[in-house]
Write a protein that holds these residues in place. Structure first.
Motif, PDB file in Angstrom:
ATOM      1  N   GLN A 142       0.832  -1.205   0.000  1.00  0.00           N
ATOM      2  CA  GLN A 142       0.000   0.000   0.000  1.00  0.00           C
ATOM      3  C   GLN A 142       0.864   1.252   0.000  1.00  0.00           C
ATOM      4  N   GLN A 143       1.938   1.247   0.769  1.00  0.00           N
ATOM      5  CA  GLN A 143       2.846   2.398   0.804  1.00  0.00           C
ATOM      6  C   GLN A 143       3.541   2.609  -0.536  1.00  0.00           C
ATOM      7  N   GLU A 144       3.707   1.537  -1.287  1.00  0.00           N
ATOM      8  CA  GLU A 144       4.305   1.641  -2.623  1.00  0.00           C
ATOM      9  C   GLU A 144       3.271   2.020  -3.681  1.00  0.00           C
ATOM     10  N   GLY A 145       1.997   2.166  -3.268  1.00  0.00           N
ATOM     11  CA  GLY A 145       0.956   2.614  -4.187  1.00  0.00           C
ATOM     12  C   GLY A 145       0.158   1.511  -4.857  1.00  0.00           C
ATOM     13  N   ALA A 146       0.309   0.276  -4.429  1.00  0.00           N
ATOM     14  CA  ALA A 146      -0.445  -0.830  -5.041  1.00  0.00           C
ATOM     15  C   ALA A 146      -1.942  -0.661  -4.779  1.00  0.00           C
ATOM     16  N   LYS A 147      -2.752  -1.039  -5.751  1.00  0.00           N
ATOM     17  CA  LYS A 147      -4.222  -0.936  -5.664  1.00  0.00           C
ATOM     18  C   LYS A 147      -4.845  -2.294  -5.969  1.00  0.00           C
ATOM     19  N   GLY A 148      -6.054  -2.506  -5.462  1.00  0.00           N
ATOM     20  CA  GLY A 148      -6.786  -3.749  -5.739  1.00  0.00           C
ATOM     21  C   GLY A 148      -6.086  -4.955  -5.154  1.00  0.00           C
ATOM     22  N   ILE A 149      -5.765  -4.890  -3.881  1.00  0.00           N
ATOM     23  CA  ILE A 149      -4.982  -5.944  -3.231  1.00  0.00           C
ATOM     24  C   ILE A 149      -5.886  -7.081  -2.763  1.00  0.00           C
ATOM     25  N   LYS A 150      -5.539  -8.292  -3.165  1.00  0.00           N
ATOM     26  CA  LYS A 150      -6.243  -9.508  -2.731  1.00  0.00           C
ATOM     27  C   LYS A 150      -5.205 -10.433  -2.104  1.00  0.00           C
ATOM     28  N   VAL A 151      -5.555 -11.022  -0.954  1.00  0.00           N
ATOM     29  CA  VAL A 151      -4.590 -11.808  -0.192  1.00  0.00           C
ATOM     30  C   VAL A 151      -5.122 -13.205   0.072  1.00  0.00           C
ATOM     31  N   ALA A 152      -4.249 -14.196  -0.031  1.00  0.00           N
ATOM     32  CA  ALA A 152      -4.586 -15.581   0.316  1.00  0.00           C
ATOM     33  C   ALA A 152      -3.380 -16.200   1.016  1.00  0.00           C
TER      34      ALA A 152
END
Length: 93
Positions: free
Chosen positions: A52-62
């Motif tokens: 998020q701090q690097e600007g990533a969007k639409g994060i999905k985690v598994a």
């Protein structure tokens, strides 16, 4: 000693990994390996925060057991694709 057991699990594809897929940039990241799912779950928040701090969007985690071949997979084609799609092969030539 724990690292030894993690290496054995990893060899058989049974180690736990945090898989993070982002829409922008279109990447899949793997963080691990971990000995338990609980350990991976505990650590995933830090990875999400970093992205998020690097600007990533639409994060999905598994959190899952797997044996990733690459720790970062970047889709630079610009095409939309389904990461869960199974290839269809035909027996015809």
């Amino acid at each position: 000693m724990k690292e030894f057991f993690i290496n054995i699990l990893q060899f058989f594809g049974l180690a736990w990994w945090v898989e993070i897929v982002t829409d922008s940039p279109r990447c899949t990241y793997y963080f691990g390996p971990y000995f338990t799912a609980k350990e991976a779950e505990y650590n995933k928040a830090g990875y999400i925060e970093d992205l998020q701090q690097e600007g990533a969007k639409g994060i999905k985690v598994a959190v899952k057991r797997c044996k990733p071949g690459n720790l970062t997979i970047y889709d630079d084609s610009g095409d939309r694709f389904d990461r869960n799609a199974k290839p269809a092969f035909s027996g015809q030539m």
